[in-house]
Structures are given as C-alpha cells and as structure tokens.
Write a protein that holds these residues in place. Structure first.
Motif, PDB file in Angstrom:
ATOM      1  N   LEU A 302      -8.446  -1.014   0.228  1.00 16.29           N
ATOM      2  CA  LEU A 302      -8.052  -2.337   0.213  1.00 16.29           C
ATOM      3  C   LEU A 302      -8.400  -3.000   1.739  1.00 16.29           C
ATOM      4  CD1 LEU A 302      -4.898  -2.470  -2.214  1.00 16.29           C
ATOM      5  CD2 LEU A 302      -7.004  -3.637  -2.313  1.00 16.29           C
ATOM      6  N   GLU A 303      -8.159  -2.153   2.645  1.00 19.17           N
ATOM      7  CA  GLU A 303      -8.402  -2.566   3.923  1.00 19.17           C
ATOM      8  C   GLU A 303      -9.843  -2.866   4.129  1.00 19.17           C
ATOM      9  OE1 GLU A 303      -4.274  -0.535   5.810  1.00 19.17           O
ATOM     10  OE2 GLU A 303      -6.540   0.018   6.521  1.00 19.17           O
ATOM     11  N   ASP A 304     -10.511  -1.747   3.500  1.00 20.92           N
ATOM     12  CA  ASP A 304     -12.054  -1.980   3.594  1.00 20.92           C
ATOM     13  C   ASP A 304     -12.640  -3.101   3.087  1.00 20.92           C
ATOM     14  OD1 ASP A 304     -12.464   0.242   5.129  1.00 20.92           O
ATOM     15  OD2 ASP A 304     -13.061   1.622   3.392  1.00 20.92           O
ATOM     16  N   VAL A 305     -11.879  -3.611   1.711  1.00 19.00           N
ATOM     17  CA  VAL A 305     -12.350  -4.905   0.924  1.00 19.00           C
ATOM     18  C   VAL A 305     -11.863  -5.756   1.676  1.00 19.00           C
ATOM     19  CG1 VAL A 305     -11.681  -6.330  -0.923  1.00 19.00           C
ATOM     20  CG2 VAL A 305     -11.968  -3.840  -1.283  1.00 19.00           C
ATOM     21  N   ILE A 306     -10.808  -5.940   2.557  1.00 17.86           N
ATOM     22  CA  ILE A 306     -10.343  -7.098   3.306  1.00 17.86           C
ATOM     23  C   ILE A 306     -11.109  -7.271   4.509  1.00 17.86           C
ATOM     24  CG2 ILE A 306      -8.400  -7.992   4.693  1.00 17.86           C
ATOM     25  CD1 ILE A 306      -7.779  -8.244   1.887  1.00 17.86           C
ATOM     26  N   ASP A 307     -11.782  -6.118   5.023  1.00 20.21           N
ATOM     27  CA  ASP A 307     -12.756  -6.497   6.131  1.00 20.21           C
ATOM     28  C   ASP A 307     -13.933  -7.182   5.914  1.00 20.21           C
ATOM     29  OD1 ASP A 307     -11.267  -4.919   8.059  1.00 20.21           O
ATOM     30  OD2 ASP A 307     -12.451  -2.972   7.744  1.00 20.21           O
ATOM     31  N   ARG A 358       2.603  -3.786   4.044  1.00 23.00           N
ATOM     32  CA  ARG A 358       1.672  -3.036   4.653  1.00 23.00           C
ATOM     33  C   ARG A 358       0.143  -3.685   4.662  1.00 23.00           C
ATOM     34  NH1 ARG A 358       0.286   3.187   3.959  1.00 23.00           N
ATOM     35  NH2 ARG A 358      -1.742   3.389   5.081  1.00 23.00           N
ATOM     36  N   MET A 359      -0.147  -4.394   3.636  1.00 22.30           N
ATOM     37  CA  MET A 359      -1.376  -5.349   3.586  1.00 22.30           C
ATOM     38  C   MET A 359      -1.302  -6.484   4.398  1.00 22.30           C
ATOM     39  SD  MET A 359      -3.421  -3.384   2.160  1.00 22.30           S
ATOM     40  CE  MET A 359      -4.825  -4.528   2.366  1.00 22.30           C
ATOM     41  N   GLU A 360      -0.052  -7.055   4.412  1.00 21.08           N
ATOM     42  CA  GLU A 360       0.145  -8.120   5.260  1.00 21.08           C
ATOM     43  C   GLU A 360      -0.098  -7.859   6.644  1.00 21.08           C
ATOM     44  OE1 GLU A 360       3.107 -11.898   5.703  1.00 21.08           O
ATOM     45  OE2 GLU A 360       4.018  -9.919   6.549  1.00 21.08           O
ATOM     46  N   LYS A 361       0.531  -6.601   7.438  1.00 20.68           N
ATOM     47  CA  LYS A 361       0.245  -6.389   8.484  1.00 20.68           C
ATOM     48  C   LYS A 361      -1.302  -6.203   9.086  1.00 20.68           C
ATOM     49  CE  LYS A 361       3.963  -3.880  10.378  1.00 20.68           C
ATOM     50  NZ  LYS A 361       4.761  -2.698   9.747  1.00 20.68           N
ATOM     51  N   TYR A 362      -1.895  -5.502   8.174  1.00 19.71           N
ATOM     52  CA  TYR A 362      -3.308  -5.383   8.340  1.00 19.71           C
ATOM     53  C   TYR A 362      -4.213  -7.009   8.225  1.00 19.71           C
ATOM     54  CZ  TYR A 362      -8.071  -3.468   8.396  1.00 19.71           C
ATOM     55  OH  TYR A 362      -9.238  -3.271   8.557  1.00 19.71           O
ATOM     56  N   ILE A 363      -3.812  -7.559   7.404  1.00 15.02           N
ATOM     57  CA  ILE A 363      -4.436  -8.937   7.142  1.00 15.02           C
ATOM     58  C   ILE A 363      -4.050  -9.801   8.472  1.00 15.02           C
ATOM     59  CG2 ILE A 363      -4.406 -11.101   5.825  1.00 15.02           C
ATOM     60  CD1 ILE A 363      -4.281  -9.141   3.551  1.00 15.02           C
ATOM     61  N   ASN A 364      -2.836  -9.806   8.764  1.00 18.33           N
ATOM     62  CA  ASN A 364      -2.155 -10.400  10.193  1.00 18.33           C
ATOM     63  C   ASN A 364      -3.219 -10.029  11.350  1.00 18.33           C
ATOM     64  OD1 ASN A 364       1.202 -10.716   9.320  1.00 18.33           O
ATOM     65  ND2 ASN A 364      -0.426 -11.984   8.948  1.00 18.33           N
ATOM     66  N   SER A 365      -3.581  -8.879  11.294  1.00 19.32           N
ATOM     67  CA  SER A 365      -4.157  -8.167  12.326  1.00 19.32           C
ATOM     68  C   SER A 365      -5.546  -8.813  12.496  1.00 19.32           C
ATOM     69  CB  SER A 365      -4.244  -6.603  12.104  1.00 19.32           C
ATOM     70  OG  SER A 365      -5.209  -6.129  11.657  1.00 19.32           O
ATOM     71  N   LYS A 366      -6.129  -9.182  11.229  1.00 20.21           N
ATOM     72  CA  LYS A 366      -7.441  -9.863  11.284  1.00 20.21           C
ATOM     73  C   LYS A 366      -7.138 -11.453  11.652  1.00 20.21           C
ATOM     74  CE  LYS A 366      -9.497  -6.167  10.057  1.00 20.21           C
ATOM     75  NZ  LYS A 366     -10.430  -5.771  10.613  1.00 20.21           N
TER      76      LYS A 366
END
Ligand code: ACM
Ligand code: ZN
Length: 525
Positions: A302-307, A358-366
């Motif tokens: 999912l992080e790769d997809v978000i990237d 966890r996904m929010e943290k990742y998306i916020n980091s972007k």
C-alpha cells in the motif's frame, strides 16, 4: 449630482425588491450571494475586446475560457483605453474567500474582478449564465461560496467510464462551481488505476468476466456473460488532473483499504489473510475480502501504491476508504491476531484503526492528509483525518465535536444512485429516494452540532455509485438536475430561494444542459 442620487435610489429599490423571496430571479444556479439589477444591458458586438493584463499567462488562458463560454472570438487586449470591453482582472483588495468575485455588467463595460484566479473563473461561469443571444443582462454581483468543499464523487469501478467522459463530467461540474472531484478508483469489482510497480493490478484486477443481472438483492442469480474492463494509465490520470485544474477542480483519488479489496487481492493474493481463492467480484454488495493487517507485505504494497498515487495527484487529500470492512478473515487469521497482541489492540475495530493510522502516518509523511468514510471513527480516529459522513450525519457530528474536519455526504439526500422519481417509472437503482426537492432542502449543518463547531464542516458531496449505472447517459441522468440543487446548497446563502423558485430557474438550466449535451431527469418534460 441629482442624477446620480436618482440612479443610486433606483438601484437600491431594485435590490430590495430582489430579496430572495421575489417571484422571479435571474436564471442563475447556484444563485449568487448578492445580485443588484442594473437597467442597462451590455451588447456583445464584434468590436468588443477582452481587456486583461497580457503578461499574466493564467489570465490569458482565462480570457480564452471566457471567449469559449461566450461562444465568441473576441480580440484580447491590454490597452485600457479601448471603448467597449469585457475586463477580467485580479484585485487583491477584494480578498474575502479565495473563490470570491465581483461582476459588473452595464451598457459600456463588463468587469470581473477577484483576488484570485479561481474567483475570476467563477465570475466567467456566472457571466455565461447571463448571456441571452448577444446581450448580457445588466447587473452588479458580489459573490462567494458558502462552503469551501463542493464535491461530486464518481465510481468508475463498478462500471468503467472513459477519459473523455470524465472530462465532460468535469466541464459540467465547473459550470455549477463544484471544486472537488472524488474519484473512486479501486473496488471489489475492478481496479482502475495503473500502478507501475504492480502491473497485475490492471492486468488482472481491472477485468471481471461478467456481472449479475438485476438487483443484487434479487433471488435470481443470473449473470450476463459480458466482460467489463478498463483502467486509466498514469498518463491519462495526469491528463485528467491537469484538465480539472484548468477548471479549478481538485481531484481526490480514493484507494480503498482495508476492505473493498477483492480486485487487488485477485491480482496479488498473498496480500489477503487467506492467500488464495479470490476472484474480481461479479456481484454487488459488501464482501469479506480484506487486506491482511498482520503482514508487513500489505503495508509495503500500500505504501508503494501511495508513492505512485501522490506523484499523480497534487491534491492535499488522499481518500483511503475505510468503509464496510468485514473483519471475518481477520478473526480467523493468526497473523492478524499476532498483530493485535503485539500492538495491545483490544478488538478488531482497533485493528482497523491501527491499519488506517499507520497509513495516515505514511501519507502525512508525503505531505498529504487522509479522508476516510465515517467507519474510520470506529476503534479510534486517526489524528489528522477528515471524515466523510455517509451513514447519515452522526459520524460527521462526532468528528466535528472532536475538532476534525468533515465532509457531509449522508445517504439521504446525497446518494445520487438512489431513485429520484417513482420506482415504477425509473431505471433500476440501488434503492432509496432522493428527490430534487430533498436535495435542494439539504442543510450540511446538522441541528445537533453547536454553532462553534460549524467551521469543521468543510462542505458536502453527492456520490454516484455505479453498480446500476452502466452508461454515460445514465450517469448524467442520475447526476442532473440533482447536482444543480446541491450546487446551490453549497454555494448560495443559507437563506436561498424556495424550491418552487429554484424549479423556475431550472427551466433555463435544462437548456444549458441540452447545450452541453448532458442528459438529465426531468419529471416535468
Ligand atoms: C459507502 O457508500 N460504502 C461509502
Ligand atoms: Zn490477516
């Protein structure tokens, strides 16, 4: 001097007379905040020029937008001393809301001013609606939106809609001053966005063999044998995002998690708890398939997809779904249970909340923010999330009371996949009844929410889920005229006109829709 006083008195008299209760308003939708009639129309002749600051590239583009919307090819000039002009200009002193504009039409000139380009764009939309042949009605308009989020959602997963149609859909949205397109791109029945790192998502996940005939609740379990497929390449996505930007519409992608993941899991079965036996769904409803919350590989995927997604969409928001996630597979999964133990999570709602946070943290980091359907309140709301309230307004009320931003899209009346007229006269729909009047009378501020929390309600949105909407004509039929009514809810003053009066104005708008070749429901035709 005397004459000026008379003119001012005349204008004031008309203005008072134009109180919103007046019988006949101008045929503008959404109706501007303040309209003053001026007895002095502008005649568009060949000698009229568009006056702009030509060194301003965006203004030059907007001058072309203006020419197209007037169906003219007027010369564009920077010379202030030409006689009859339509002037569009930035005036920073006008800054109210970032989308506000002023429009003045009199015998000699037309002038649109705004603090920002978006305001100029909205002024052009209003001007377009004032044109009758070669005449523009004399007016003074001061306008700004009531809500800053004015959205339509389109589901391109249950049925696929091609690039050209999405552009047309955006055109009509812009005409009615919507500013957010929520693009529902992944589902059980199809994955519709190219992700370069995971080609099977589109090789496999964008295709289903067939579709159930009739309503999903019907006992008859027959399938049509007709394959459905389609996806947008990244180039096409960029093209649509840029096209929307040109109309001041932000595109919000929705990448669903942890549920509504059947197409993704059919493509990459190891991401589910079961690891096998997935098939791109051919029926409607809510499925048990879910990304495994215990596997690190799920988050990596999912992080790769978000990237890739964040590279395609400049939107501040990424929608992560979060709705209708049945937890049965999690309950039977050793890895999911291990995750709960390790993280001290007391139930499966908390496991979903762990997933989303966890996904929010990742998306916020972007540098982005998440939006989720109101189920993301269950088990603990992610700290920076905006909540889309769809199961009524209560999720929105709860979120606003917790000082979170909210977008209201309650099933009643914002689900435009519901019926709009008697079931017996209408094409098959999912159910419900959201009439034009019900949409027009909608107030995104719930009575139960204290006034001091109202600023958390960013606005509202209508949703066009496409289980039963297979064609472009049908999509437009479900969207219009209800989206005209919602545009007025979202833009115009809370003390807007009566529904009867709105229907009067709609008559002219059926002509606008015809001119744009847009299909619509019209009970009175
Ligand atoms: C939804 O209608 N499942 C958000
Ligand atoms: Zn699992």
């Amino acid at each position: 001097m005397k004459r000026r006083i008379v003119i001012v008195a005349f204008i004031m008299a008309i203005n008072i007379n134009l109180g919103i209760a007046q019988e006949k308003l101008l045929s503008l939708i959404p109706y501007p905040q303040k309209v003053t009639l001026v007895d002095n129309d502008f005649n568009i002749t060949k000698s009229v020029k568009i006056l702009i600051d030509k060194s301003d590239k965006e203004m030059l583009r907007l001058a072309e937008v203006l020419n197209r919307s007037l169906a003219q090819n007027l010369k564009i000039t920077s010379k202030a001393r030409v006689s009859k002009v339509i002037e569009i200009a930035i005036d920073k002193s006008l800054a109210k809301s970032s989308e506000a504009y002023q429009l003045i039409v009199n015998r000699k000139n037309v002038k649109i001013t705004a603090a920002n380009y978006a305001g100029v764009f909205y002024g052009i939309q209003t001007l377009h609606q004032l044109v009758e042949g070669d005449l523009i009605k004399g007016v003074m308009i001061e306008d700004e939106p009531r809500f800053k989020y004015r959205g339509l959602h389109i589901d391109v997963c249950r049925h696929f809609f091609p690039v050209e149609f999405i552009k047309k859909f955006i055109d009509v949205m812009a005409f009615y001053k919507y500013n957010n397109l929520h693009w529902h791109l992944t589902e059980d029945q199809g994955w519709r966005i190219e992700i370069k790192k995971y080609p099977k998502l589109t090789e496999i996940g964008s295709k289903r063999a067939q579709t159930k005939i009739g309503h999903y609740g019907d006992k008859l379990h027959e399938f049509d044998g007709v394959p459905v497929e389609g996806f947008y390449t990244q180039e096409q996505i960029k093209e649509i995002v840029a096209y929307a930007k040109g109309k001041y519409i932000n595109v919000i992608p929705e990448i669903e998690m942890p549920g509504h993941a059947t197409a993704a899991l059919t493509s990459y079965p190891h991401l589910g708890c079961k690891g096998e036996d997935y098939k791109v769904a051919e029926n409607w409803g809510v499925f048990h398939t879910i990304y495994c919350a215990g596997k690190e590989s799920t988050f990596k995927f999912l992080e790769d997809v978000i990237d890739e997604v964040v590279e395609l969409f400049p939107s501040k928001y990424i929608h992560i779904g979060g709705d209708e996630a049945f937890k049965d597979h999690w309950k039977e999964c050793l890895l999911c249970k291990k995750r709960m133990e390790e993280e001290g999570l007391k139930d499966f709602h908390e496991l979903q909340s762990y997933f989303i946070q966890r996904m929010e943290k990742y998306i916020n980091s972007k540098g982005k923010q998440i939006i989720g359907w109101d189920e993301i309140l269950e088990g603990g709301l992610a700290p920076n999330a905006t909540v889309m309230s769809w199961r009524g307004m209560k999720g929105g009320i709860a979120a606003a009371n917790m000082d979170h931003d909210v977008i209201m899209t309650p099933g009643s009346p914002c689900y435009f996949d519901n019926y709009q007229g008697p079931k017996s006269d209408e094409p098959l729909a999912i159910g419900g009844m959201n009439t034009l009047e019900k949409v027009y009378e909608f107030n995104p501020f719930p009575k139960e929410l204290p006034t001091e929390k109202h600023h958390f309600i960013l606005g509202a949105q209508a949703n066009l889920w496409s289980e039963y909407i297979k064609t472009e004509d049908h999509m437009e039929y479900m969207a219009y005229p209800r989206a005209c009514a919602l545009s007025e809810v979202l833009w115009s003053s809370e003390k807007k006109s009566s529904f009867e009066e709105f229907k009067n104005r709609m008559k002219k708008h059926y002509e606008f829709l015809d001119a744009m070749n847009v299909n619509y429901f019209d009970k009175e035709k």
